[in-house]
Structure formats: C-alpha cells, structure tokens
Motif scaffolding. Structure first.
Motif, PDB file in Angstrom:
ATOM      1  N   GLU A  16      62.078 -21.163  -6.291  1.00 20.12           N
ATOM      2  CA  GLU A  16      62.178 -20.225  -7.410  1.00 20.12           C
ATOM      3  C   GLU A  16      60.943 -19.335  -7.488  1.00 20.12           C
ATOM      4  OE1 GLU A  16      61.683 -21.370 -11.849  1.00 20.12           O
ATOM      5  OE2 GLU A  16      63.820 -21.619 -11.407  1.00 20.12           O
ATOM      6  N   GLN A  17      59.753 -19.933  -7.210  1.00 16.79           N
ATOM      7  CA  GLN A  17      58.492 -19.197  -7.314  1.00 16.79           C
ATOM      8  C   GLN A  17      58.003 -18.655  -5.977  1.00 16.79           C
ATOM      9  OE1 GLN A  17      55.560 -21.448  -9.676  1.00 16.79           O
ATOM     10  NE2 GLN A  17      57.246 -22.646 -10.526  1.00 16.79           N
ATOM     11  N   ASP A  18      58.752 -18.890  -4.928  1.00 16.35           N
ATOM     12  CA  ASP A  18      58.411 -18.411  -3.582  1.00 16.35           C
ATOM     13  C   ASP A  18      57.022 -18.905  -3.151  1.00 16.35           C
ATOM     14  OD1 ASP A  18      58.901 -17.041  -1.188  1.00 16.35           O
ATOM     15  OD2 ASP A  18      57.880 -15.235  -1.901  1.00 16.35           O
ATOM     16  N   ILE A  19      56.837 -20.217  -3.252  1.00 20.78           N
ATOM     17  CA  ILE A  19      55.558 -20.841  -2.905  1.00 20.78           C
ATOM     18  C   ILE A  19      55.712 -21.658  -1.625  1.00 20.78           C
ATOM     19  CG2 ILE A  19      53.849 -22.572  -3.612  1.00 20.78           C
ATOM     20  CD1 ILE A  19      54.344 -21.731  -6.498  1.00 20.78           C
ATOM     21  N   CYS A  20      54.746 -21.533  -0.732  1.00 19.07           N
ATOM     22  CA  CYS A  20      54.715 -22.321   0.501  1.00 19.07           C
ATOM     23  C   CYS A  20      53.829 -23.539   0.262  1.00 19.07           C
ATOM     24  CB  CYS A  20      54.158 -21.488   1.654  1.00 19.07           C
ATOM     25  SG  CYS A  20      53.940 -22.410   3.198  1.00 19.07           S
ATOM     26  N   ILE A  21      54.369 -24.724   0.526  1.00 20.41           N
ATOM     27  CA  ILE A  21      53.604 -25.957   0.335  1.00 20.41           C
ATOM     28  C   ILE A  21      53.131 -26.492   1.683  1.00 20.41           C
ATOM     29  CG2 ILE A  21      53.667 -28.353  -0.470  1.00 20.41           C
ATOM     30  CD1 ILE A  21      55.640 -27.558  -2.593  1.00 20.41           C
ATOM     31  N   LEU A  22      51.816 -26.680   1.779  1.00 24.08           N
ATOM     32  CA  LEU A  22      51.196 -27.242   2.979  1.00 24.08           C
ATOM     33  C   LEU A  22      50.737 -28.656   2.668  1.00 24.08           C
ATOM     34  CD1 LEU A  22      48.841 -24.231   3.839  1.00 24.08           C
ATOM     35  CD2 LEU A  22      51.173 -24.583   4.669  1.00 24.08           C
ATOM     36  N   ALA A  23      50.992 -29.583   3.560  1.00 23.76           N
ATOM     37  CA  ALA A  23      50.560 -30.964   3.350  1.00 23.76           C
ATOM     38  C   ALA A  23      49.822 -31.466   4.576  1.00 23.76           C
ATOM     39  CB  ALA A  23      51.758 -31.870   3.052  1.00 23.76           C
ATOM     40  N   HIS A  24      48.583 -31.903   4.378  1.00 19.73           N
ATOM     41  CA  HIS A  24      47.877 -32.516   5.493  1.00 19.73           C
ATOM     42  C   HIS A  24      48.532 -33.841   5.842  1.00 19.73           C
ATOM     43  CE1 HIS A  24      44.659 -34.489   7.787  1.00 19.73           C
ATOM     44  NE2 HIS A  24      44.339 -33.254   8.137  1.00 19.73           N
ATOM     45  N   SER A  25      48.407 -34.231   7.109  1.00 10.91           N
ATOM     46  CA  SER A  25      49.055 -35.452   7.593  1.00 10.91           C
ATOM     47  C   SER A  25      48.604 -36.708   6.860  1.00 10.91           C
ATOM     48  CB  SER A  25      48.787 -35.620   9.089  1.00 10.91           C
ATOM     49  OG  SER A  25      49.249 -34.510   9.818  1.00 10.91           O
ATOM     50  N   TYR A  26      47.461 -36.659   6.194  1.00 11.97           N
ATOM     51  CA  TYR A  26      46.930 -37.848   5.527  1.00 11.97           C
ATOM     52  C   TYR A  26      47.494 -38.066   4.123  1.00 11.97           C
ATOM     53  CZ  TYR A  26      43.235 -38.022   9.147  1.00 11.97           C
ATOM     54  OH  TYR A  26      42.540 -38.102  10.321  1.00 11.97           O
ATOM     55  N   VAL A  27      48.222 -37.096   3.570  1.00 12.52           N
ATOM     56  CA  VAL A  27      48.726 -37.280   2.209  1.00 12.52           C
ATOM     57  C   VAL A  27      49.954 -38.177   2.213  1.00 12.52           C
ATOM     58  CG1 VAL A  27      47.815 -35.049   1.459  1.00 12.52           C
ATOM     59  CG2 VAL A  27      50.209 -35.220   2.195  1.00 12.52           C
ATOM     60  N   ALA A  28      50.376 -38.577   1.012  1.00 14.38           N
ATOM     61  CA  ALA A  28      51.467 -39.534   0.866  1.00 14.38           C
ATOM     62  C   ALA A  28      52.788 -39.007   1.426  1.00 14.38           C
ATOM     63  CB  ALA A  28      51.636 -39.891  -0.610  1.00 14.38           C
ATOM     64  N   ARG A  29      53.615 -39.950   1.848  1.00 14.33           N
ATOM     65  CA  ARG A  29      54.906 -39.617   2.458  1.00 14.33           C
ATOM     66  C   ARG A  29      55.788 -38.787   1.525  1.00 14.33           C
ATOM     67  NH1 ARG A  29      56.820 -39.561   7.714  1.00 14.33           N
ATOM     68  NH2 ARG A  29      59.082 -39.388   7.640  1.00 14.33           N
ATOM     69  N   GLU A  30      55.793 -39.118   0.229  1.00 12.43           N
ATOM     70  CA  GLU A  30      56.678 -38.402  -0.694  1.00 12.43           C
ATOM     71  C   GLU A  30      56.274 -36.936  -0.859  1.00 12.43           C
ATOM     72  OE1 GLU A  30      53.824 -40.907  -3.305  1.00 12.43           O
ATOM     73  OE2 GLU A  30      54.966 -41.150  -1.446  1.00 12.43           O
ATOM     74  N   ILE A  31      55.021 -36.602  -0.505  1.00 12.38           N
ATOM     75  CA  ILE A  31      54.585 -35.205  -0.525  1.00 12.38           C
ATOM     76  C   ILE A  31      54.958 -34.512   0.780  1.00 12.38           C
ATOM     77  CG2 ILE A  31      52.598 -33.643  -0.652  1.00 12.38           C
ATOM     78  CD1 ILE A  31      51.223 -35.698  -2.440  1.00 12.38           C
ATOM     79  N   SER A  32      54.703 -35.166   1.885  1.00 11.28           N
ATOM     80  CA  SER A  32      55.013 -34.544   3.184  1.00 11.28           C
ATOM     81  C   SER A  32      56.506 -34.247   3.323  1.00 11.28           C
ATOM     82  CB  SER A  32      54.541 -35.434   4.336  1.00 11.28           C
ATOM     83  OG  SER A  32      55.231 -36.659   4.369  1.00 11.28           O
ATOM     84  N   GLU A  33      57.334 -35.043   2.646  1.00  8.45           N
ATOM     85  CA  GLU A  33      58.786 -34.840   2.725  1.00  8.45           C
ATOM     86  C   GLU A  33      59.243 -33.546   2.061  1.00  8.45           C
ATOM     87  OE1 GLU A  33      60.352 -39.504   2.899  1.00  8.45           O
ATOM     88  OE2 GLU A  33      60.276 -38.449   0.980  1.00  8.45           O
ATOM     89  N   ILE A  34      58.464 -33.026   1.105  1.00 11.76           N
ATOM     90  CA  ILE A  34      58.878 -31.793   0.419  1.00 11.76           C
ATOM     91  C   ILE A  34      58.014 -30.589   0.820  1.00 11.76           C
ATOM     92  CG2 ILE A  34      60.024 -32.870  -1.540  1.00 11.76           C
ATOM     93  CD1 ILE A  34      56.436 -31.637  -1.859  1.00 11.76           C
TER      94      ILE A  34
END
Length: 305
Positions: A16-34
C-alpha cells in the motif's frame, strides 16, 4: 495478533505504501519471510539502489541503513529499530584512524563495510567479507591499513602474502568469542559434518574450517554441497535458515553463544510499527558525508568488488 496475521498485515501495508523491505540474513525467520530481499549488508544496499521504491526499510543494524543511504541518497531510508547498532562498526571513529594514519602515511586505508558512514569518508577503499581478498590483491598500494576487524584482516593477510597488512585490535565480539576448542568439540560430536565459518572468527578457528566465507557464501556452499551435515560458524540464525531451506540436511551451530543481540533486537512487531508510523528512524546523512563515503565504495566496485 498471531505471527501469520501480522505478516499478512505487513505485506499489505508495504504494498500500500510502496515500501521495499530489506532483511539481513541474521534477523528472525518471521521477518525474512516478508522481506523483499534477504542477504548480506552490501548486497542489500545494492538491491535497494536498483528498485523503484522510494522508501526502503532496513531490518538490520545502523551501518547497514547508512550504506543504503549512501548508495541511494534520493530515497527515504528507515532503520527498523533505532537501537540496533554494531559494536564492530562503532569501535573506531574518524579521529582515531586519522591519528593512526599519521604513523602509516603511505598505507591505504581499507575499510570493511561494517563501519560507520563517517569512517568510510576517510577510507581509500571499502570491502565486504566476500570481496576483501580480491580487493587487497587488486589495490595498487602494497601497504594496507585494514579496519576494523583484525580477524578478517588476518585472513586477508594470509591470502595475500605479497602485501603488507597493518591490523588494529577490533572486530566482531560475537564471532571473535568462538574458541578453537568449540570446533574440536563439535567435530567430535558430528564427525561427518563439514565446518563452515565466517572469516570474522579467530585465525585458530578459521584454520580448522572446511570452508571460509561470507554469510551468503556459507549458505550457498551448504545448499549446493553433496554433504548432508554442517557445523555453521556464524550467527546462529543461519543454521536455522538453512534448516528450513534444506530440510534433507542437518545443521549445527558451532556454539550456542553465536547470537548477535543487535540483530535480534529487531522484531516483526518493530517492522509492523514502522509501517504504521509508530516506530523506526529515518537515516539522515549530509551531502558531503554521502559524497565522501561513496568514494571508497566506488573504488571497491572499480576494482571488481
């Protein structure tokens, strides 16, 4: 709200807000999934510069968000958790290195990407853990002042003996805490497993490894290897991610202490609150800092990094 429900809400809000989400490999699985992209810090900053989104949310630590801003100064860059710093990036400052440089005036400053934007402004070239050896070989100067990680610097020095590499006492306290005995203990428990470690570990740990590489390189090696068991010598989340990605293989953390509290400080709730405007921090760097810090990154790219 359940985790799956929050993930769906994050996906809706970022679209909706046209935001790109970047996740480093070290963050939690539930974040990397989105996330739109998952990977090492420099890889993520390059991806951010290539997307059309004008707002980028970094789920990682501060120096990573700064690097995104350096490569994409026209974009709005958000750090998901303002408290997520990096002890390695923050242990040396500009004034300190300028003082050291006075004693080694003919040395080129080679800065690991895990440094602040301010420190990058005085570096001659930037490197990642995957490009450090290549850049050290390619740089014209045969004298290198490597900052800040002395373990990665020692690995580079060993691979490039034709260069003189000056090291300072610094580095990642999490990787540096791993003792060589941990490798021996895990090999005794899992004799069939290959040992994969990050070069931020001590030389006495690195020399026992079957493979040494960046986080992404470790993951690629494990995924593509015919071996079925691996001891993972980097942040503990990588063993978890690999177990999800390769359920037919077994992954063992080298030690339970390989946990980065700064990476773990970012939660899915933080990401959600960023998208609702309740949390997070916009990264602001002045034009001069961006321009000066960009030089060492451009030099790395020119040298093939």
């Amino acid at each position: 709200m359940k985790v799956s429900e929050m993930q769906q809400e994050v996906l809706r809000l970022k679209q909706e807000q046209d935001i790109c989400i970047l996740a480093h490999s070290y963050v939690a699985r539930e974040i990397s999934e989105i996330a739109d992209f998952v990977g090492d810090s420099y890889q993520l900053s390059v991806k951010a510069s290539q997307v059309e989104n004008q707002t980028v949310l970094m789920c990682g630590v501060r120096f990573m968000a700064e690097t995104v801003k350096i490569l994409s100064p026209e974009k709005k860059v958000l750090l998901s958790n303002p408290l997520a710093g990096c002890p390695m990036a923050e242990q040396m400052d500009k004034d300190m290195i300028l003082q050291v440089k006075k004693s080694y005036p003919d040395y080129s400053i080679m800065a690991y990407v895990n440094t602040t934007a301010e420190l990058k402004t005085i570096a001659d070239v930037c490197v990642t853990s995957s490009s450090a050896v290549k850049i050290a070989k390619a740089i014209e100067n045969d004298k290198i002042l490597f900052i800040p990680d002395c373990n990665l610097g020692a690995y580079v020095a060993k691979q490039v003996p034709e260069k003189t590499v000056k090291l300072l006492q610094g580095g990642c306290p999490i990787h540096a805490s791993v003792k060589p005995s941990a490798v021996q203990n895990m090999k005794a428990l899992h004799p069939q497993a290959l040992v994969l470690v990050h070069p931020e570990c001590m030389p006495s740990v690195v020399e026992q490894a079957d493979f040494v590489g960046s986080t992404s390189a470790i993951m690629d090696y494990a995924k593509n290897s015919n071996a079925k068991e691996f001891i993972i010598g980097t942040e503990i989340s990588i063993a978890e991610h690999l177990q999800y990605d390769c359920p037919d293989k077994l992954f063992y953390p080298l030690t339970k202490d390989l946990i980065c509290p700064n990476m773990k400080s970012t939660t899915l709730v933080d990401v959600y609150r960023n998208l609702t405007g309740e949390f997070g921090e916009e990264i602001i760097l002045d034009k001069q800092t961006i321009q000066d810090a960009r030089r060492c990154i451009d030099k790395m790219i020119a040298l093939g990094g």
